[in-house]
Design a protein around this motif. Structure first.
Motif, PDB file in Angstrom:
ATOM      1  N   ARG A   1       0.852  -1.185   0.000  1.00  0.00           N
ATOM      2  CA  ARG A   1       0.000   0.000   0.000  1.00  0.00           C
ATOM      3  C   ARG A   1       0.889   1.236   0.000  1.00  0.00           C
ATOM      4  O   ARG A   1       1.728   1.403   0.885  1.00  0.00           O
ATOM      5  CB  ARG A   1      -0.900   0.002   1.228  1.00  0.00           C
ATOM      6  CG  ARG A   1      -1.805  -1.244   1.353  1.00  0.00           C
ATOM      7  CD  ARG A   1      -2.293  -1.405   2.779  1.00  0.00           C
ATOM      8  NE  ARG A   1      -3.278  -2.467   2.949  1.00  0.00           N
ATOM      9  CZ  ARG A   1      -2.978  -3.751   3.151  1.00  0.00           C
ATOM     10  NH1 ARG A   1      -1.703  -4.131   3.157  1.00  0.00           N
ATOM     11  NH2 ARG A   1      -3.928  -4.650   3.319  1.00  0.00           N
ATOM     12  N   ASP A   2       0.719   2.104  -0.991  1.00  0.00           N
ATOM     13  CA  ASP A   2       1.471   3.354  -1.021  1.00  0.00           C
ATOM     14  C   ASP A   2       0.617   4.427  -1.683  1.00  0.00           C
ATOM     15  O   ASP A   2      -0.539   4.180  -2.054  1.00  0.00           O
ATOM     16  CB  ASP A   2       2.820   3.187  -1.746  1.00  0.00           C
ATOM     17  CG  ASP A   2       2.686   2.599  -3.134  1.00  0.00           C
ATOM     18  OD1 ASP A   2       1.710   2.966  -3.833  1.00  0.00           O
ATOM     19  OD2 ASP A   2       3.539   1.776  -3.543  1.00  0.00           O
ATOM     20  N   ALA A   3       1.191   5.614  -1.828  1.00  0.00           N
ATOM     21  CA  ALA A   3       0.427   6.740  -2.362  1.00  0.00           C
ATOM     22  C   ALA A   3      -0.044   6.494  -3.787  1.00  0.00           C
ATOM     23  O   ALA A   3      -1.048   7.066  -4.230  1.00  0.00           O
ATOM     24  CB  ALA A   3       1.275   8.007  -2.306  1.00  0.00           C
TER      25      ALA A   3
END
Length: 291
Positions: free
Chosen positions: A52-54
């Motif tokens: 999960r990242d931007a």
């Protein structure tokens, strides 16, 4: 520990949609409920499944492995549900068959009539599928059997060879090869060969090009711009040639001519079906047609 198919469906949706927002909308869930479900699955498995990242969400190697298997499991579950309902309701079992354009409707009809001799009362539902859709529907439990040529079995599918069909050359009725009794494959050097898929993405195209290379030449090829039509029609109003499994003689209402290849060159007729599924009618069909 058993895996919850519902949680696996949630994981697949998040990976396919690249994030929780679109996946939640697709599944008609709140983002919080979806996030809780996926995190619960990660705890059950014992390793992280998603990054999960931007930029969004991507599957980690463990997650991708689970997603690949989840698609197979969902297909098996759907097939099992369909079979149980059919038996419970006392309905007639219908063998749902898909075939790629490389296997003509006439060839499928001949196979079905062959099967009828060994499976009296056989009921079938037959539709043409492009290879990616064929694999998808087999894995999803939407069809029971796929007929194709040279298509590599994806994870979760099993393949067998039903027959080796002899190839011939289709040309337009006014082509310089149309009046020949037979041709050798090496004589097609310098001709433009019509194929139905891109090399490297179509097992059947790769097979046909390999036959040409074994005959001593690198083929000049063109992907048929009119997809989904019978192979013998690919050369109408062109100077091209096509390798087909139709018998020698006039075809397409006399607009094409099919010329025998000598020595004989063959293309396999394959059957695909989901591994780890049961199907008495499917197995009887395969036994009756050479599988």
């Amino acid at each position: 520990m058993g895996l919850d198919l519902r949680k696996l469906e949630h994981l697949v949706a998040v990976a396919e949609e690249g994030g929780f927002t679109r996946a939640a909308a697709r599944l008609h869930l709140s983002q919080q409920a979806l996030s809780t479900s996926v995190r619960s699955l990660e705890r059950e498995v014992g390793v992280p499944l998603l990054r999960r990242d931007a930029g969004g969400v991507t599957a980690l190697p463990a997650g991708q492995a689970l997603i690949d298997d989840a698609r197979v499991l969902h297909g098996v579950a759907r097939s099992a549900l369909h079979r149980a309902r059919r038996i419970g309701r006392g309905g007639t079992e219908v063998l749902r068959i898909g075939h790629t354009p490389a296997v003509t409707s006439d060839e499928v009809t001949a196979l079905v009539h062959t099967a009828l001799a060994g499976v009296p009362g056989l009921h079938t539902d037959v539709h043409q599928h492009y290879p990616p859709r064929l694999a998808e529907d087999l894995l999803g439990g939407d069809i029971d059997l796929g007929l194709c040529r040279g298509m590599r079995p994806e994870r979760g599918l099993t393949r067998t060879t039903l027959a080796q069909d002899r190839l011939a050359v289709a040309v337009a009725a006014d082509h310089h090869l149309a009046g020949r009794d037979h041709v050798q494959l090496a004589e097609l050097a310098g001709e433009r060969l019509v194929v139905w898929g891109d090399p490297g993405r179509s097992g059947y195209t790769d097979l046909l090009l390999a036959h040409c290379r074994q005959a001593g030449f690198e083929p000049d090829y063109l992907r048929n711009p009119i997809q989904g039509t019978p192979p013998v029609t690919a050369v109408i109003a062109t100077n091209h040639v096509a390798l087909v499994t139709a018998p020698p003689g006039p075809a397409a209402g006399g607009r094409t001519q099919v010329v025998e290849l000598r020595p004989a060159v063959f293309a396999p007729l394959h059957a695909l079906w989901p591994a780890h599924t049961t199907g008495d009618v499917r197995d009887a069909f395969l036994a009756a047609t050479g599988g």
